[in-house]
Design an enzyme around this catalytic site. Structure first.
Site, PDB file in Angstrom:
ATOM      1  N   ARG A  12     -41.810  71.820 -28.081  1.00 38.09           N
ATOM      2  CA  ARG A  12     -42.548  71.075 -29.113  1.00 38.09           C
ATOM      3  C   ARG A  12     -44.092  71.308 -28.878  1.00 38.09           C
ATOM      4  O   ARG A  12     -45.055  70.523 -29.620  1.00 38.09           O
ATOM      5  CB  ARG A  12     -42.404  69.527 -28.761  1.00 38.09           C
ATOM      6  CG  ARG A  12     -40.908  69.160 -29.094  1.00 38.09           C
ATOM      7  CD  ARG A  12     -40.458  67.798 -28.557  1.00 38.09           C
ATOM      8  NE  ARG A  12     -39.125  67.594 -28.880  1.00 38.09           N
ATOM      9  CZ  ARG A  12     -38.254  67.260 -30.055  1.00 38.09           C
ATOM     10  NH1 ARG A  12     -39.067  67.000 -31.060  1.00 38.09           N
ATOM     11  NH2 ARG A  12     -36.960  66.911 -30.147  1.00 38.09           N
TER      12      ARG A  12
ATOM     13  N   GLY B  35     -40.389  78.329 -19.394  1.00 39.01           N
ATOM     14  CA  GLY B  35     -39.533  77.149 -18.635  1.00 39.01           C
ATOM     15  C   GLY B  35     -38.077  77.843 -18.808  1.00 39.01           C
ATOM     16  O   GLY B  35     -37.007  77.749 -17.890  1.00 39.01           O
ATOM     17  N   HIS B  36     -37.690  78.254 -20.222  1.00 43.59           N
ATOM     18  CA  HIS B  36     -36.441  78.595 -20.155  1.00 43.59           C
ATOM     19  C   HIS B  36     -36.061  80.079 -19.802  1.00 43.59           C
ATOM     20  O   HIS B  36     -35.118  80.307 -19.183  1.00 43.59           O
ATOM     21  CB  HIS B  36     -36.132  79.048 -21.800  1.00 43.59           C
ATOM     22  CG  HIS B  36     -36.178  77.905 -22.800  1.00 43.59           C
ATOM     23  ND1 HIS B  36     -37.235  77.552 -23.620  1.00 43.59           N
ATOM     24  CD2 HIS B  36     -35.278  76.507 -22.832  1.00 43.59           C
ATOM     25  CE1 HIS B  36     -36.902  76.488 -24.258  1.00 43.59           C
ATOM     26  NE2 HIS B  36     -35.980  76.008 -23.829  1.00 43.59           N
TER      27      HIS B  36
ATOM     28  N   LYS C 144     -36.815  68.916 -16.902  1.00 48.71           N
ATOM     29  CA  LYS C 144     -37.870  68.167 -17.730  1.00 48.71           C
ATOM     30  C   LYS C 144     -37.250  67.035 -18.440  1.00 48.71           C
ATOM     31  O   LYS C 144     -37.429  65.985 -18.694  1.00 48.71           O
ATOM     32  CB  LYS C 144     -38.594  69.059 -18.704  1.00 48.71           C
ATOM     33  CG  LYS C 144     -39.728  68.234 -19.268  1.00 48.71           C
ATOM     34  CD  LYS C 144     -40.625  69.247 -20.191  1.00 48.71           C
ATOM     35  CE  LYS C 144     -39.908  69.678 -21.554  1.00 48.71           C
ATOM     36  NZ  LYS C 144     -39.873  68.428 -22.427  1.00 48.71           N
ATOM     37  N   ASP C 145     -35.611  67.455 -18.927  1.00 50.36           N
ATOM     38  CA  ASP C 145     -34.955  66.497 -19.563  1.00 50.36           C
ATOM     39  C   ASP C 145     -34.021  66.112 -18.384  1.00 50.36           C
ATOM     40  O   ASP C 145     -32.891  66.118 -18.578  1.00 50.36           O
ATOM     41  CB  ASP C 145     -34.149  67.266 -20.441  1.00 50.36           C
ATOM     42  CG  ASP C 145     -35.219  67.892 -21.612  1.00 50.36           C
ATOM     43  OD1 ASP C 145     -35.615  67.073 -22.500  1.00 50.36           O
ATOM     44  OD2 ASP C 145     -35.161  69.030 -21.785  1.00 50.36           O
TER      45      ASP C 145
ATOM     46  N   MET D 244     -32.007  75.291 -27.681  1.00 48.88           N
ATOM     47  CA  MET D 244     -32.357  75.184 -28.894  1.00 48.88           C
ATOM     48  C   MET D 244     -33.132  75.965 -29.525  1.00 48.88           C
ATOM     49  O   MET D 244     -33.759  75.911 -30.544  1.00 48.88           O
ATOM     50  CB  MET D 244     -32.637  73.773 -29.508  1.00 48.88           C
ATOM     51  CG  MET D 244     -31.599  72.880 -29.050  1.00 48.88           C
ATOM     52  SD  MET D 244     -31.714  71.249 -29.940  1.00 48.88           S
ATOM     53  CE  MET D 244     -33.074  70.715 -29.593  1.00 48.88           C
TER      54      MET D 244
ATOM     55  N   LEU E 294     -38.198  79.488 -27.496  1.00 51.10           N
ATOM     56  CA  LEU E 294     -38.040  79.555 -25.849  1.00 51.10           C
ATOM     57  C   LEU E 294     -39.521  79.834 -25.455  1.00 51.10           C
ATOM     58  O   LEU E 294     -40.467  80.195 -26.040  1.00 51.10           O
ATOM     59  CB  LEU E 294     -37.339  80.663 -25.523  1.00 51.10           C
ATOM     60  CG  LEU E 294     -35.932  80.860 -25.983  1.00 51.10           C
ATOM     61  CD1 LEU E 294     -35.015  82.316 -25.658  1.00 51.10           C
ATOM     62  CD2 LEU E 294     -35.156  79.779 -25.758  1.00 51.10           C
TER      63      LEU E 294
HETATM   64  O1  PAF Z   1     -32.193  70.697 -23.862  1.00 50.63           O
HETATM   65  C1  PAF Z   1     -31.928  71.169 -24.880  1.00 50.63           C
HETATM   66  O2  PAF Z   1     -32.498  72.458 -25.547  1.00 50.63           O
HETATM   67  C2  PAF Z   1     -30.545  70.813 -25.853  1.00 50.63           C
HETATM   68  O3  PAF Z   1     -30.613  69.480 -25.546  1.00 50.63           O
HETATM   69  C3  PAF Z   1     -29.419  71.464 -25.433  1.00 50.63           C
HETATM   70  C4  PAF Z   1     -29.021  71.029 -23.936  1.00 50.63           C
HETATM   71  C5  PAF Z   1     -29.358  72.816 -25.725  1.00 50.63           C
HETATM   72  C6  PAF Z   1     -28.219  70.554 -26.202  1.00 50.63           C
HETATM   73  O4  PAF Z   1     -28.453  71.135 -27.777  1.00 50.63           O
END
Ligand code: PAF
Length: 281
Positions: free
Chosen positions: A189, A36-37, A151-152, A30, A33
């Site tokens: 965040r 981590g990304h 993390k998620d 989303m 960045l």
């Molecule tokens: O983890 C995220 O950034 C979002 O939940 C994702 C997987 C891009 C879906 O919008």
């Protein structure tokens, strides 16, 4: 690095590459960045020839409209980071491109009981929104592999369930959490944390690390209770949950002998809600 705003432009770029046998990786994000990304992009290079990153702030996964509104969108910075990381293409669709019938279009699939636990209990419908957009992104890119951050953790589990539900031929790769030097898990965040929040935020990784360090020594209930004590008398922090759970069901672990065990935490630090976890085994 190419930038695509529409599914058709993206497909026109990808189709010849696929026809010539290139493997495609998708890194859904989303935006906002951080390293981590970028670690997802780096790992993607090990499994694919062409890396596509999507940047889309998905309205259907936000339960709080204010949260959606204040979600950071530093697009120029994101593009510079992706270019530097060697990403081949960025898919940045509009809301209309992803939801031509409106963001209230129908979507509901069975994600199992874990949908309603932990984050699912605090953010009703969140994982329906996440799986809805990830399915759309998968349809747009048709990747061989897709990268997600540990993390998620619950999100990864829900996306695995969605992939199984539709029987999609996509390999999901979960990448380890990248932390700041002092232990805070990187997150888009974190930008909202004030100086005092930033100090307080360390309690998340410290309490998780306590569980890791003492797992062999203490019974499960004592581990969890003592981890929760880290949050007592800390002003500016509200603990939503701290749990030692089965990594497949997310139900509280009943015994230390279970195969997959993970400690997960969510807390509101100032006005920012943070999550973190550490896999025990
Ligand atoms: O983890 C995220 O950034 C979002 O939940 C994702 C997987 C891009 C879906 O919008």
């Amino acid at each position: 690095m190419e930038i695509f705003k529409t599914k058709s432009a993206l497909k026109a770029f990808l189709n010849p590459l696929k026809a010539s046998g290139k493997k495609i990786a998708l890194v859904p994000t989303m935006g906002a960045l951080h390293n981590g990304h970028i670690s997802l992009i780096d790992l993607a290079k090990e499994s694919a020839d062409i890396i596509i990153c999507s940047i889309f702030v998905n309205p259907t996964q936000f339960t709080d409209p204010k949260d959606l509104e204040k979600y950071p969108r530093p697009i120029e910075h994101d593009l510079a980071m992706l270019n530097q990381a060697g990403c081949h293409g960025v898919f940045m669709p509009t809301v209309e491109e992803m939801y031509p019938q409106g963001a209230d279009e129908n979507w509901h699939i069975d994600l199992g009981n874990a949908e309603f636990l932990l984050e699912g209990a605090f953010r009703k419908g969140h994982y329906q929104g996440v799986t809805q957009i990830v399915k759309k992104l998968f349809d747009a890119v048709e990747p061989d592999v897709a990268m997600f951050g540990q993390k998620d953790f619950q999100q990864v589990l829900m996306i695995k369930n969605m992939v199984a539900y539709f029987n999609l031929p996509i390999i999901l790769i979960t990448c380890p959490i990248i932390r700041e030097e002092d232990g805070l898990a990187m997150s888009s965040r974190n930008i909202h944390l004030t100086a005092i929040d930033r100090e307080n935020s360390l309690v998340l990784s410290k309490s998780l690390q306590f569980v890791i360090n003492n797992f062999e020594k203490l019974p499960l209930t004592e581990l969890e209770n003592r981890a929760k004590l880290f949050y007592q008398n800390l002003s500016g922090i509200d603990l939503d949950y701290f749990t030692i759970a089965n990594g497949n069901t997310l139900e509280p672990a009943k015994s230390k002998n279970e195969l997959n065990i993970i400690a997960l935490v969510a807390a509101k630090v100032g006005s920012t809600r943070l999550i973190d976890n550490m896999i025990i085994r």
